[in-house]
Design a protein around this motif. Structure first.
Motif, mmCIF file in Angstrom:
data_model
loop_
_atom_site.group_PDB
_atom_site.id
_atom_site.type_symbol
_atom_site.label_atom_id
_atom_site.label_comp_id
_atom_site.label_asym_id
_atom_site.label_seq_id
_atom_site.Cartn_x
_atom_site.Cartn_y
_atom_site.Cartn_z
ATOM 1 N N GLY A 130 18.774 4.047 -5.640
ATOM 2 C CA GLY A 130 17.812 5.064 -5.252
ATOM 3 C C GLY A 130 16.818 4.606 -4.202
ATOM 4 O O GLY A 130 15.876 5.324 -3.883
ATOM 5 N N HIS A 131 17.031 3.392 -3.637
ATOM 6 C CA HIS A 131 16.119 2.901 -2.598
ATOM 7 C C HIS A 131 16.900 2.522 -1.352
ATOM 8 O O HIS A 131 16.960 1.343 -0.992
ATOM 9 C CB HIS A 131 15.341 1.669 -3.073
ATOM 10 C CG HIS A 131 14.694 1.845 -4.397
ATOM 11 N ND1 HIS A 131 13.641 2.707 -4.596
ATOM 12 C CD2 HIS A 131 14.967 1.301 -5.604
ATOM 13 C CE1 HIS A 131 13.284 2.670 -5.867
ATOM 14 N NE2 HIS A 131 14.072 1.831 -6.513
ATOM 15 N N PRO A 132 17.541 3.502 -0.681
ATOM 16 C CA PRO A 132 18.368 3.148 0.479
ATOM 17 C C PRO A 132 17.561 2.512 1.604
ATOM 18 O O PRO A 132 18.114 1.799 2.437
ATOM 19 C CB PRO A 132 18.959 4.494 0.911
ATOM 20 C CG PRO A 132 18.064 5.523 0.332
ATOM 21 C CD PRO A 132 17.502 4.941 -0.927
ATOM 22 N N GLY A 133 16.233 2.773 1.629
ATOM 23 C CA GLY A 133 15.400 2.199 2.691
ATOM 24 C C GLY A 133 15.433 0.678 2.684
ATOM 25 O O GLY A 133 15.293 0.044 3.736
ATOM 26 N N ASP A 134 15.654 0.082 1.480
ATOM 27 C CA ASP A 134 15.707 -1.386 1.399
ATOM 28 C C ASP A 134 16.859 -1.955 2.197
ATOM 29 O O ASP A 134 16.854 -3.128 2.556
ATOM 30 C CB ASP A 134 15.890 -1.824 -0.072
ATOM 31 C CG ASP A 134 14.688 -1.412 -0.907
ATOM 32 O OD1 ASP A 134 13.714 -0.924 -0.304
ATOM 33 O OD2 ASP A 134 14.738 -1.578 -2.136
ATOM 34 N N ALA A 135 17.886 -1.132 2.437
ATOM 35 C CA ALA A 135 19.101 -1.636 3.075
ATOM 36 C C ALA A 135 19.203 -1.182 4.523
ATOM 37 O O ALA A 135 20.290 -1.162 5.085
ATOM 38 C CB ALA A 135 20.332 -1.193 2.296
ATOM 39 N N ALA A 136 18.056 -0.832 5.149
ATOM 40 C CA ALA A 136 18.093 -0.320 6.527
ATOM 41 C C ALA A 136 18.832 -1.284 7.447
ATOM 42 O O ALA A 136 19.622 -0.876 8.301
ATOM 43 C CB ALA A 136 16.675 -0.089 7.031
ATOM 44 N N LEU A 137 18.588 -2.591 7.235
ATOM 45 C CA LEU A 137 19.229 -3.623 8.034
ATOM 46 C C LEU A 137 20.745 -3.547 7.928
ATOM 47 O O LEU A 137 21.471 -3.674 8.911
ATOM 48 C CB LEU A 137 18.738 -4.972 7.496
ATOM 49 C CG LEU A 137 18.641 -6.159 8.437
ATOM 50 C CD1 LEU A 137 17.794 -5.815 9.631
ATOM 51 C CD2 LEU A 137 18.075 -7.344 7.682
#
Lengths: 228, 225
Positions: free
Chosen positions: A195-202
Motif C-alpha cells: 500500500g506504499h508504492p511511493g517507497d518504490a519510485a526508484l
C-alpha cells in the motif's frame, strides 16, 4: 523505408495474426495458466500460509511464477515459426524487421498481461495475502516488468529458435539479462501490495529505463538475429 | 603477432613473479585481517582483467556486426573465454577471503551480485557459441549477446546497489586508503595479470585462426576429392 502509417498498419496486422494463432490454440494459454498456478501451489505447499504470514513473500512468489511462464512463452513463438517454415515467409514479406520484433513483443505482453490479470487474485488468495494493496500501482509494476521481460525475451527467443538445446539455452541467457527486471519488479510490486508504492519510485523508474533501453537496442539488433 | 608474444611472454612471466613477491613479501600484513588480506591484490587484478575482457567482447562484437570480418568474432570469442576464466578466479578468491574475514562464503553485496550475474551472462554466451555450427550465424548471435550483455551491466550494478541499500547489509567494505607499499603491490598485480591476459588472448586468437585455416583446407580438399 516505408512511412510511419504503413509501419503502424503492419504492426496491427502482425499482432492480429499472432493473437489469432494464440486464440486458436487455446490449449497453449490454458497450459501456461495451469503452470503459473502450479508454481503458486508449490509456494503454498513449501511455505505453508496457514502457519505463517506469507504477505511479504507474495510479490516474489507471483513474479517467479510469471517469470517461468514467460520463459515458456518466449521459447514457443519463434520456434514454431521456424519449424513450420512460416518465419521465412515473414522475412520475405516487405515488413521492417523492427516492426516484426515490436509486434511479437506486444503479443507477449498481451498474453502475459491477461494471465497476470486473471491469476494475481488467485495467487494472493492462495498465499493468504492480508493487507490493502494499491491496485493501480501493482498493475503498473506488473506491466512495466512484463514489458522488460518481453523486450529481452523476444530477442532471445528469436535468437535461440533455431539453435539446438534451445529449451535450456533460453532461460540460461534470459535470467542474467533480466535480473534487474526481476529485482525491480519484485520491489515495486511488494511496495504496491503493502500500500506504499511511493517507497518504490526508484524501482518504477528503473523499470522504465530498462524497458526503453532494451526495446530500442533489440529493435536495432533484431535484424542480425533473424537473418540467415 | 608471433614476434609480439615472443618477447611479451617472458615479460609477463617476470611481471607475475614480481607481483607474487610484492603481494606476499613486500606489502605489509594488514592490521586487522592479517595475511589473508593478501588475496586482495590478485582478487582485484583478476576482477579488473575480467571487466577488461568483457569490454573487448563488446567492442569486437560491434566491429563484427559492422564489418562482418571473422577476426572480430575470433577476438570476441577469445576475450569472452578469458573473461569467464578470470571472473571465476575473482569469485573463488573473493569467496575464500569473505569466509576468512566476514565469516560467510557469500554475501549479496552489489559488487558480488553484479560479478555473479556477469559470470552467468558470459557463460551463456559461450554455451551459445558451442551450440551453433554455422560460423556466420554463430558470429551474429554471439555479437548480439556481447552487445546486449555489456549494456546490461550498469543497470545490474545500479539495481543491486539499491537492492542492498534497502536490505540489511552484512558489512560494508569501507573504501579505505591503501598504504603505499600495498598500493604498489596492487599495481604490480594488475600489470602482471593484464600482461598475462594479453599473452593468453593473442595465443587464443592465433589458435582460433589456425583452426579456421585448417578447416578451410579440409573442406577445400574434401570438395576436390
Amino acid at each position: 523505408m516505408k512511412g510511419a502509417g504503413s509501419a503502424w498498419k503492419d504492426l496491427r496486422l502482425l499482432v492480429g495474426k499472432d493473437l489469432q494463432v494464440e486464440l486458436r490454440r487455446r490449449e497453449g494459454l490454458a497450459t501456461l495458466a495451469t503452470f503459473v498456478l502450479l508454481v503458486a501451489l508449490a509456494f503454498a505447499l513449501a511455505f505453508d500460509p496457514s502457519r505463517r504470514d506469507l504477505s511479504p513473500l507474495v510479490a516474489g512468489a507471483a513474479w517467479v511464477a510469471y517469470y517461468f511462464a514467460a520463459v515458456l512463452l518466449f521459447g514457443r513463438g519463434f520456434a514454431r515459426e521456424v519449424e513450420q517454415g512460416t518465419l521465412d515467409g515473414l522475412l520475405l514479406a516487405p515488413v521492417d524487421r523492427g516492426v516484426l520484433y515490436l509486434a511479437r513483443v506486444l503479443v507477449h505482453v498481451i498474453v502475459l498481461g491477461v494471465l497476470e490479470l486473471l491469476l494475481t487474485p488467485v495467487i494472493l488468495a492462495w498465499l493468504g495475502f492480508r493487507g490493502s494493496p494499491a491496485w493501480e500501482a501493482l498493475g503498473l509494476a506488473l506491466f512495466l516488468g512484463t514489458v522488460g521481460l518481453a523486450a529481452t525475451g523476444t530477442l532471445l527467443g528469436a535468437l535461440t529458435a533455431s539453435v539446438r538445446g534451445r529449451e535450456l539455452l533460453l532461460p540460461v541467457l534470459l535470467f542474467p539479462l533480466t535480473a534487474p527486471v526481476l529485482l525491480a519488479g519484485v520491489e515495486a510490486a511488494a511496495a504496491a501490495l503493502a500500500g506504499h508504492p511511493g517507497d518504490a519510485a526508484l524501482w518504477f523508474r528503473l523499470l522504465v529505463v530498462y524497458d526503453t533501453m532494451f526495446l530500442v537496442v533489440s529493435t536495432l539488433l533484431f535484424d542480425f538475429v533473424v537473418t540467415r | 603477432m608471433t614476434r609480439l608474444t615472443s618477447w611479451l611472454t617472458p615479460v609477463a612471466f617476470l611481471a607475475s613473479v614480481t607481483a607474487l613477491y610484492m603481494a606476499l613479501r613486500y606489502a605489509p600484513p594488514e592490521r586487522f585481517m592479517g595475511n589473508v588480506q593478501r588475496i586482495f591484490y590478485f582478487h582485484v587484478a583478476a576482477a579488473w582483467v575480467g571487466f577488461l575482457a568483457f569490454t573487448i567482447v563488446f567492442v569486437a562484437s560491434l566491429a563484427y556486426l559492422r564489418r562482418g570480418e571473422e577476426r572480430w568474432d575470433r577476438l570476441a570469442a577469445a576475450a569472452a573465454e578469458l573473461g569467464v576464466l578470470f571472473t571465476t578466479i575473482t569469485l573463488l578468491m573473493g569467496s575464500l577471503w569473505a569466509r576468512a574475514v566476514w565469516g560467510v562464503w557469500w554475501t549479496w553485496d552489489p559488487k558480488l551480485t553484479t560479478t555473479l550475474i556477469l559470470w552467468f551472462l558470459y557463460a551463456g554466451y559461450l554455451l551459445v557459441r558451442a551450440a551453433v555450427d554455422d560460423r556466420r550465424q554463430r558470429g551474429r548471435f554471439s555479437a548480439v549477446l556481447g552487445i546486449v550483455g555489456f549494456l546490461n551491466v550498469p543497470i545490474v550494478y545500479m539495481s543491486s546497489v539499491w537492492w542492498t541499500s534497502i536490505h540489511p547489509v552484512l558489512r560494508n567494505q569501507a573504501e579505505t586508503t591503501l598504504a603505499p607499499a600495498m598500493r604498489a603491490a596492487l599495481q604490480a598485480a594488475v600489470v602482471a595479470f593484464t600482461l598475462l591476459f594479453v599473452v593468453l588472448l593473442v595465443q587464443r586468437v592465433r589458435l582460433a585462426r589456425l583452426a579456421d585455416a585448417v578447416r578451410e583446407v579440409r573442406t577445400a580438399g574434401a570438395w576436390k576429392g
